[in-house]
Design a protein around this motif. Structure first.
Motif, PDB file in Angstrom:
ATOM      1  N   GLY A   1       0.783  -1.232   0.000  1.00 41.96           N
ATOM      2  CA  GLY A   1       0.000   0.000   0.000  1.00 41.96           C
ATOM      3  C   GLY A   1       0.814   1.281   0.000  1.00 41.96           C
ATOM      4  O   GLY A   1       0.249   2.369  -0.065  1.00 41.96           O
ATOM      5  N   VAL A   2       2.146   1.167   0.054  1.00 41.87           N
ATOM      6  CA  VAL A   2       2.967   2.386   0.055  1.00 41.87           C
ATOM      7  C   VAL A   2       3.023   2.971  -1.361  1.00 41.87           C
ATOM      8  O   VAL A   2       3.259   2.263  -2.331  1.00 41.87           O
ATOM      9  CB  VAL A   2       4.393   2.089   0.588  1.00 41.87           C
ATOM     10  CG1 VAL A   2       5.362   3.208   0.211  1.00 41.87           C
ATOM     11  CG2 VAL A   2       4.352   1.921   2.100  1.00 41.87           C
ATOM     12  N   ASN A   3       2.763   4.287  -1.478  1.00 45.53           N
ATOM     13  CA  ASN A   3       2.828   4.972  -2.785  1.00 45.53           C
ATOM     14  C   ASN A   3       4.109   5.761  -2.950  1.00 45.53           C
ATOM     15  O   ASN A   3       4.559   6.005  -4.065  1.00 45.53           O
ATOM     16  CB  ASN A   3       1.686   5.981  -2.943  1.00 45.53           C
ATOM     17  CG  ASN A   3       0.343   5.434  -2.563  1.00 45.53           C
ATOM     18  OD1 ASN A   3      -0.183   5.731  -1.507  1.00 45.53           O
ATOM     19  ND2 ASN A   3      -0.208   4.603  -3.425  1.00 45.53           N
ATOM     20  N   VAL A   4       4.665   6.257  -1.835  1.00 44.27           N
ATOM     21  CA  VAL A   4       5.841   7.130  -1.912  1.00 44.27           C
ATOM     22  C   VAL A   4       6.925   6.576  -0.993  1.00 44.27           C
ATOM     23  O   VAL A   4       6.718   6.458   0.217  1.00 44.27           O
ATOM     24  CB  VAL A   4       5.471   8.583  -1.501  1.00 44.27           C
ATOM     25  CG1 VAL A   4       6.697   9.490  -1.550  1.00 44.27           C
ATOM     26  CG2 VAL A   4       4.380   9.136  -2.412  1.00 44.27           C
ATOM     27  N   GLY A   5       8.056   6.218  -1.584  1.00 42.15           N
ATOM     28  CA  GLY A   5       9.172   5.661  -0.818  1.00 42.15           C
ATOM     29  C   GLY A   5      10.097   6.763  -0.316  1.00 42.15           C
ATOM     30  O   GLY A   5       9.760   7.947  -0.351  1.00 42.15           O
TER      31      GLY A   5
END
Ligand code: ADP
Length: 487
Positions: free
Chosen positions: A328-332
């Motif tokens: 679910g992570v969009n921005v690392g």
């Protein structure tokens, strides 16, 4: 990391010269930007190894160049298939050393692999021409020949695709190559080289030199100043591009440069606002804003300014920041502390000059990771740093404008000219604005434009040459004119 891989032999920690895996006298660490943890040590090579790699590429050249394009294509296609087969492992390596979310990393593997089969085919179509004669005793022919040994210096933001985008046309044309991948992301490059070996790449045709930041400068000197190397392809900052161009003057080397951008993203009153918001999210926050085609300045026309900001702010606030391995992570994370500091400086400068923070605005406290909140700044002005420089982070400054002429002037007021985007449903405006933007690429009603089949590249100080498309192979061949007399 090793235990996370299905095929542990893809974690390569040696460099590749003349088909042999080599170590150096010293090594340097590769770290995970989400955690700060060391992942591996790889060889810190320099001048002697660069010379050896160039010699290996020169030795391999005659046999590789002499093969029919169809045989070279077979190797490239096998390589492409292996990249896709191992896409999950390659994505894991990439997320570990570069930070982008796993799904994005997997997307890059497939995108990067697609340059191999595209150029495998284009290599078969490097046509020459015959020119109607003006002298009955003569005939004029034009052939295109492989340029020779080529060098590629690649960046960390697309650790796989920036290699294949350069190497595929070079190899398809019959050139051999020496690659110097970015110091932050050598593991992806080495895994890609391992799969090239498995695909049957002959020794010396593809060489990979790993080096830290200081030794990369040393290797850069060797590659630029070598008379054997006929072409240098570089993707990275405009600043380094200028240095390499200067160094290549000593051997009058052909150059392909993909440098910085400062992409405008324009939303006109007649745009489909939901589509524009989705395009802005994709263009701005992909890879945590670390692509040279990321929207850097968002211009929204007065009539839809408030409505756009409201919809956009809701979507920005919903983005999830975190370790790219988490679901679910969009921005690392950003690649390193320096990158994070630049983003923080741009945001602080904008706020001091009157920008309003509608989302994000701060670094995320994390042990060892370099995270910045997805940020939305309203009421930006041309005086702000984020308007003049590429932020290369998850920050969207939004500017209000009144007229088409005004926004074209604002969009073009930069020394960069890589990607640009605008949203409008008016056919006349689409032609007018598309033609007026001084950019190598224009996305109309879309925020995503890259694919293997099209010419990617910039004008002004964003670079030289085009990568991908039918045009992408032209940089790797020399035109030769043959004049036949005594007919
Ligand atoms: P970025 O800002 O994306 O890190 P850089 O332009 O600094 O981009 O780096 C891109 C690539 O260029 C990396 O592989 C890096 O090692 C290499 N590089 C940086 N400076 C030099 C230099 N002076 N000579 C040769 N290569 C360099």
């Amino acid at each position: 990391l090793l235990t996370a891989l299905d095929d542990a032999s893809l974690l390569r920690t040696q460099a590749l010269i003349n088909g042999e895996w080599v170590t150096g006298a010293t090594s340097f660490p590769v770290t995970n930007p989400a955690t700060g943890q060391e992942l591996a040590q790889v060889p810190n090579l320099g001048r002697p190894e660069a010379d050896a790699a160039i010699a290996a590429a020169a030795n391999a050249l005659p046999a590789w160049r002499a093969k029919p394009a169809k045989e070279r294509a077979a190797v490239l296609v096998r390589w492409q298939q292996l990249l896709v087969k191992h896409a999950d492992d390659l994505a894991r390596l990439m997320t570990a050393e570069q930070g982008k979310p796993l799904a994005e990393a997997r997307g890059e593997v497939v995108y990067g692999a697609s340059f191999l089969d595209w150029f495998a085919e284009e290599g078969k179509r490097v046509y020459g021409e015959t020119i109607p004669t003006t002298d009955p005793t003569k005939r004029y022919l034009v052939v295109k020949q492989a340029m020779g040994v080529c060098a590629a210096i690649t960046p960390w933001n697309f650790p796989l695709a920036m290699i294949t985008r350069k190497v595929a046309p070079a190899l398809a044309a019959g050139c051999t190559v020496v690659i110097k991948p970015a110091e932050a992301t050598p593991l992806t490059a080495l895994a890609v080289a391992e799969l090239a070996q498995r695909a049957g790449m002959p020794a010396g045709v593809l060489n990979v030199l790993t080096a830290d930041a200081a030794q990369s400068i040393e290797i850069g000197h060797v590659l630029c100043e070598s008379d054997v190397v006929k072409h240098l392809s570089f993707t990275g900052s405009t600043e380094v591009g200028r240095i390499l161009m200067r160094q290549c003057a000593s051997t009058v080397k052909k150059l392909s440069l993909e440098l910085g951008g400062n992409a405008p993203f324009i939303v006109f009153d007649d745009a489909d606002l939901d589509s524009a918001v989705d395009g802005a999210i994709a263009s701005k926050y992909r890879n945590a804003g670390q692509t040279c085609v990321c929207a850097n300045r968002l211009y929204v026309q007065a009539g839809v300014y408030d409505a756009f900001l409201e919809k956009f702010a809701a979507k920005v606030a919903a983005l999830k920041t975190g370790n790219g391995f988490e679901a679910g992570v969009n921005v690392g994370p950003l690649i390193d502390e320096q990158a994070l500091q630049k983003v923080a400086t741009h945001v602080a400068d904008a706020i001091a000059l009157g920008a309003k923070v509608l989302a994000g605005g701060k670094r995320v406290e994390s042990a060892g990771g370099h995270f910045f909140e997805p940020t939305l700044l309203a009421d930006a002005t041309p005086q702000m740093l984020c308007s003049r420089e590429e932020t290369f982070g998850p920050v969207a400054p939004v500017f209000k404008f009144q007229t088409e002429a005004e926004v074209i002037a604002l969009a073009n007021a930069t020394e960069f000219g890589l990607a640009s985007y605008f949203y409008s449903r008016d056919i006349g405006r689409i032609f007018r604005v598309g033609e007026a933007l001084e950019y190598g690429m224009v996305g109309v009603n879309t925020g995503l434009i890259s694919t293997a089949e099209v010419p990617f590249g910039g004008v002004k100080q964003s670079g030289l040459g085009r990568e991908g498309g039918r045009q992408g192979i032209e940089d790797y061949v020399e035109v030769k004119y043959l004049c036949l007399g005594d007919i």
